[in-house]
Design a protein around this motif. Structure first.
Motif, PDB file in Angstrom:
ATOM      1  N   UNK A  35      -1.814  16.530  10.340  1.00 56.45           N
ATOM      2  CA  UNK A  35      -0.568  15.921   9.843  1.00 56.45           C
ATOM      3  C   UNK A  35       0.410  15.677  10.991  1.00 56.45           C
ATOM      4  N   UNK A  36       0.551  16.631  11.896  1.00 53.85           N
ATOM      5  CA  UNK A  36       1.445  16.452  13.047  1.00 53.85           C
ATOM      6  C   UNK A  36       0.958  15.307  13.935  1.00 53.85           C
ATOM      7  N   UNK A  37      -0.355  15.225  14.121  1.00 51.99           N
ATOM      8  CA  UNK A  37      -0.923  14.150  14.945  1.00 51.99           C
ATOM      9  C   UNK A  37      -0.626  12.783  14.332  1.00 51.99           C
ATOM     10  N   UNK A  38      -0.776  12.675  13.019  1.00 52.76           N
ATOM     11  CA  UNK A  38      -0.512  11.394  12.350  1.00 52.76           C
ATOM     12  C   UNK A  38       0.977  11.063  12.357  1.00 52.76           C
ATOM     13  N   UNK A  39       1.828  12.085  12.251  1.00 59.19           N
ATOM     14  CA  UNK A  39       3.265  11.836  12.306  1.00 59.19           C
ATOM     15  C   UNK A  39       3.683  11.317  13.683  1.00 59.19           C
ATOM     16  N   UNK A  40       3.045  11.848  14.726  1.00 58.80           N
ATOM     17  CA  UNK A  40       3.436  11.470  16.083  1.00 58.80           C
ATOM     18  C   UNK A  40       2.802  10.159  16.537  1.00 58.80           C
ATOM     19  N   UNK A  41       1.553   9.925  16.151  1.00 59.96           N
ATOM     20  CA  UNK A  41       0.856   8.740  16.667  1.00 59.96           C
ATOM     21  C   UNK A  41       0.089   7.986  15.597  1.00 59.96           C
ATOM     22  N   UNK A  48       0.197   4.727   9.703  1.00 58.18           N
ATOM     23  CA  UNK A  48       1.611   5.133   9.759  1.00 58.18           C
ATOM     24  C   UNK A  48       2.037   5.856   8.490  1.00 58.18           C
ATOM     25  N   UNK A  49       2.947   6.800   8.653  1.00 61.77           N
ATOM     26  CA  UNK A  49       3.514   7.505   7.503  1.00 61.77           C
ATOM     27  C   UNK A  49       4.644   6.651   6.938  1.00 61.77           C
ATOM     28  N   UNK A  50       4.506   6.242   5.693  1.00 58.37           N
ATOM     29  CA  UNK A  50       5.444   5.316   5.086  1.00 58.37           C
ATOM     30  C   UNK A  50       6.752   6.023   4.714  1.00 58.37           C
ATOM     31  N   UNK A  51       7.873   5.378   5.046  1.00 58.03           N
ATOM     32  CA  UNK A  51       9.182   5.965   4.766  1.00 58.03           C
ATOM     33  C   UNK A  51       9.423   6.088   3.269  1.00 58.03           C
TER      34      UNK A  51
END
Length: 266
Positions: A35-41, A48-51
């Motif tokens: 999850x941290x990896x996807x949030x950062x890159x 992308x993590x959708x707002x």
């Protein structure tokens, strides 16, 4: 059954819960790292993590929890005032109750009560939602479409709780202090202006950071335990109910254990 077989049987009974705990801890760590990896890159990887997902989870985890957090914090403020006045009256020092409240509410009671409430609401909600998606094959469908379930489910919930829980703790602080001031004014005759002057003289930035630091740790625990319990659901609806119950118990136990570690270390 021989003595050796009895010993092996007892060791197996003792060892299985430990192995399950270690395996679940490793599973949580793997989900958290992804999850941290996807949030950062994630945007570079096409994930992308959708707002809008984050905002939706903030509403369900934070805004919807406001009434019960305010009510419980207000109740805690009154209870601490009653117990403090009653205890200090033995020594003729009931007027010093404000200093006890200033030291206990922002560092201990506000983050702990808020964390337990959010664990009961959001932890069970996350487990139920993810478990239903797991049983209905929706998570597998996301993988087939090339969408990471961790990006779609885990990362928004984690960001939402990291944003919402410290704000809820700040609101709980205000609610608990306010109701305590009403009781102290009615019983001891300490005016609100004097009460708030004593509170502000004692509460430091370090106390507030201590409480908000707890809120961040609690948010991570609630999000990861709630979601990982849902990801491990298999079978039918009865297993989903058991996982939801286990999620709430595990979240609350983890919060209390983390709070105890904070007390021992800091």
């Amino acid at each position: 059954m021989s003595a050796i077989e009895k010993i092996n049987h007892r060791l197996t009974r003792i060892g299985m819960p430990v192995l399950n705990f270690v395996a679940f801890s490793g599973f949580i760590s793997q989900i958290f790292a992804t999850a941290i990896l996807l949030l950062c890159s994630g945007f570079r990887r096409g994930q992308p993590v959708r707002l809008r997902h984050v905002v939706s989870d903030i509403r369900s985890s934070g805004i919807d929890a406001l009434p019960v957090v305010i009510l419980m914090a207000a109740t805690i403020g009154i209870m601490l005032s009653i117990q403090g006045v009653h205890s200090l009256r033995i020594f003729g020092a009931e007027s010093q109750v404000t200093f006890g409240l200033a030291l206990s509410i922002p560092r201990e009671f506000a983050p702990l009560i808020t964390g337990i409430i959010v664990a009961g609401r959001s932890g069970s909600q996350l487990t139920s939602r993810v478990g239903s998606m797991q049983l209905n094959g929706e998570l597998d469908a996301l993988k087939v479409m090339g969408i990471s379930p961790i990006r779609f489910v885990v990362a928004p919930a984690l960001v939402a709780l990291l944003f919402a829980l410290p704000i809820l703790v700040a609101i709980a602080n205000v609610s608990a202090f306010w109701t305590a001031s009403l009781y102290i004014d009615a019983v001891l005759g300490i005016a609100p202006a004097a009460y708030w002057a004593d509170i502000l003289a004692v509460v430091t930035i370090t106390d507030l950071i201590h409480g908000f630091g707890k809120a961040i740790i609690f948010a991570v625990l609630i999000a990861l335990i709630g979601i990982c319990k849902g990801l491990r659901v298999s079978g039918g609806a009865d297993r989903l109910g058991a996982a939801t119950t286990s999620s709430v118990v595990s979240c609350i136990a983890a919060i209390i254990a983390a709070d105890a570690m904070f007390a021992l270390i800091l």
